[in-house]
Design a protein around this motif. Sequence first.
Motif, short mmCIF file in Angstrom:
data_model
loop_
_atom_site.label_atom_id
_atom_site.label_comp_id
_atom_site.label_asym_id
_atom_site.label_seq_id
_atom_site.Cartn_x
_atom_site.Cartn_y
_atom_site.Cartn_z
N GLU A 28 -50.26 -4.00 -16.35
CA GLU A 28 -50.94 -4.01 -17.66
C GLU A 28 -49.91 -4.05 -18.79
O GLU A 28 -50.04 -4.80 -19.75
N GLU A 29 -48.86 -3.24 -18.67
CA GLU A 29 -47.79 -3.23 -19.67
C GLU A 29 -47.08 -4.58 -19.71
O GLU A 29 -46.77 -5.11 -20.78
N ARG A 31 -48.35 -7.46 -18.89
CA ARG A 31 -49.28 -8.42 -19.48
C ARG A 31 -49.32 -8.28 -21.00
O ARG A 31 -49.32 -9.27 -21.74
N ASP A 32 -49.33 -7.03 -21.51
CA ASP A 32 -49.33 -6.79 -22.95
C ASP A 32 -48.07 -7.34 -23.60
O ASP A 32 -48.11 -7.97 -24.66
N ASP A 33 -46.91 -7.09 -22.97
CA ASP A 33 -45.65 -7.59 -23.51
C ASP A 33 -45.61 -9.12 -23.48
O ASP A 33 -45.09 -9.75 -24.40
N ASP A 35 -48.19 -11.08 -23.77
CA ASP A 35 -49.06 -11.52 -24.87
C ASP A 35 -48.35 -11.42 -26.21
O ASP A 35 -48.45 -12.32 -27.05
N ARG A 36 -47.61 -10.32 -26.43
CA ARG A 36 -46.87 -10.16 -27.69
C ARG A 36 -45.78 -11.23 -27.82
O ARG A 36 -45.60 -11.81 -28.89
#
Length: 156
Positions: A28-29, A31-33, A35-36
């Motif tokens: 999840e982390e 994936r978030d990074d 996306d950023r």
Amino acid sequence: MEYHVRSARLTDVDAAIRILMRDPASTEEQRDDADRLRNLLFVPSATVVVAEAERRVIGVGVLSIRPSVRSGPFIGVIDELGVEAAVGRHESVARAADATQRNAIGASIAEHLVVSARNKGCTRVDVTDPLASAEPAPLKRAGFARRGALLSRAIG
């Protein structure tokens, strides 16, 4: 090994995140990074570059442009700089050569980010901790010098 540094594309994001996140805490982390980083490709005040060898991403650098009161209207800040841990993983001949090559690739990425900052009107480029402590060799090779708690290079 021959390599070149270029602007990052959307297709480079996953490989770049793998290089920057050596020990991801969770998918999840990661994936978030990703996306950023994907969003930064479209932000005019940011520059994302990758080093590529044999059609494979082996390094990544991220620069952000910020307003400044002290040394001119804008400064560039290198937020991320990473080179693949084993650049020449197909040849396990010399580890010292690998470290030298990693430093050269990192310095080349940093130089591309400095040129981008200069083109965007920056008068200085800074690298703050923890990156300044984690990657001092390629940054010093690119002309950065210690300035308090950060590495800095005047460019204007």
